[in-house]
Design an enzyme around this catalytic site. Structure first.
Site, PDB file in Angstrom:
ATOM      1  N   SER A  16     -33.188 -36.514  13.984  1.00  0.00           N
ATOM      2  CA  SER A  16     -32.656 -37.793  13.529  1.00  0.00           C
ATOM      3  C   SER A  16     -32.231 -38.649  14.727  1.00  0.00           C
ATOM      4  CB  SER A  16     -31.500 -37.544  12.552  1.00  0.00           C
ATOM      5  OG  SER A  16     -31.108 -38.724  11.898  1.00  0.00           O
TER       6      SER A  16
ATOM      7  N   HIS B 233     -37.004 -39.142  11.187  1.00  0.00           N
ATOM      8  CA  HIS B 233     -37.066 -39.608   9.802  1.00  0.00           C
ATOM      9  C   HIS B 233     -36.395 -40.971   9.705  1.00  0.00           C
ATOM     10  CE1 HIS B 233     -32.992 -37.471   8.655  1.00  0.00           C
ATOM     11  NE2 HIS B 233     -32.845 -38.357   9.615  1.00  0.00           N
TER      12      HIS B 233
END
Length: 210
Positions: free
Chosen positions: A107, A132
């Protein structure tokens, strides 16, 4: 209730003793590493962590604005705005910042990994990287939820632009890759442009990656 022994062991930071002309001086291990211009970004990214990391970056710049800084990353990600404050500080300061993932950079961790100086972004062989799109949960009035949803969309676009800038991928490729949790090996991360090199031993990159 947490086991007090586990709590103690998990928060125990080793101390190192250094001999100086004035006698012995004790440092916690992270402070000693900071003297070598090494910063550890470990654990979830949040406001408290970002304040510490930014302060260390600014301190090292003040000490020597031309000497490189090494950042070791092992993070599952966290708060987007906290991560962006670290990102902006990395881009703002004068010293080059090398990044090295040890364990995982997921992330926001992956964004900070790829934000290192071009040619100075590294991974150890068995590290994992995950990218993501941002997510969030909101509650309250429908209008407020819509406002937060629009803000999340803006953050998503901005994060995509940052990945485009640092990886060399086009926007469509980045958007497709970040649509869902996308896990990568060190080799995959290198092929995608998130890192520049996989390190198995210090070797010739010793001075750069610390």
């Amino acid at each position: 209730m947490k086991d007090p022994i586990d709590l103690y062991m998990n928060t125990l930071v080793p101390m190192v003793v250094e001999q100086t002309s004035r006698g012995e001086r004790a440092y916690d291990i992270f402070s000693r590493m900071l003297k070598e211009r090494i910063i550890f970004l470990s654990g979830p990214v949040h406001d408290g962590m970002s304040s510490l990391i930014c302060a260390q970056l600014l301190f090292l710049e003040a000490e020597n604005p031309s000497k490189e800084i090494a950042m070791y990353i092992n993070s599952p990600g966290g708060v987007v705005t906290s991560g962006l404050s670290i990102y902006d500080t990395m881009q703002y300061i004068r010293p080059k910042v090398s990044t090295l993932v040890i364990g995982q950079a997921a992330s926001m961790g992956s964004l900070l990994l790829t934000a290192g100086e071009k040619g100075m972004r590294f991974s150890l062989p068995n590290s994992r990287v995950m990218v993501h799109q941002p997510s969030g949960g909101y509650q309250g009035q429908a209008t407020d939820i819509m406002i937060h949803a629009r803000e999340t969309e803006k953050l998503k676009r901005r994060l995509n632009e940052i990945y485009v800038k640092h990886t060399g991928q086009d926007l469509d490729t980045v958007e497709a890759a970040l649509e869902r949790d996308n896990f990568m090996s060190a080799e995959d991360a290198k092929a995608w442009g998130l890192i520049d090199e996989i390190l198995e031993s210090r070797g010739k990159t010793d001075d750069t990656a610390k």
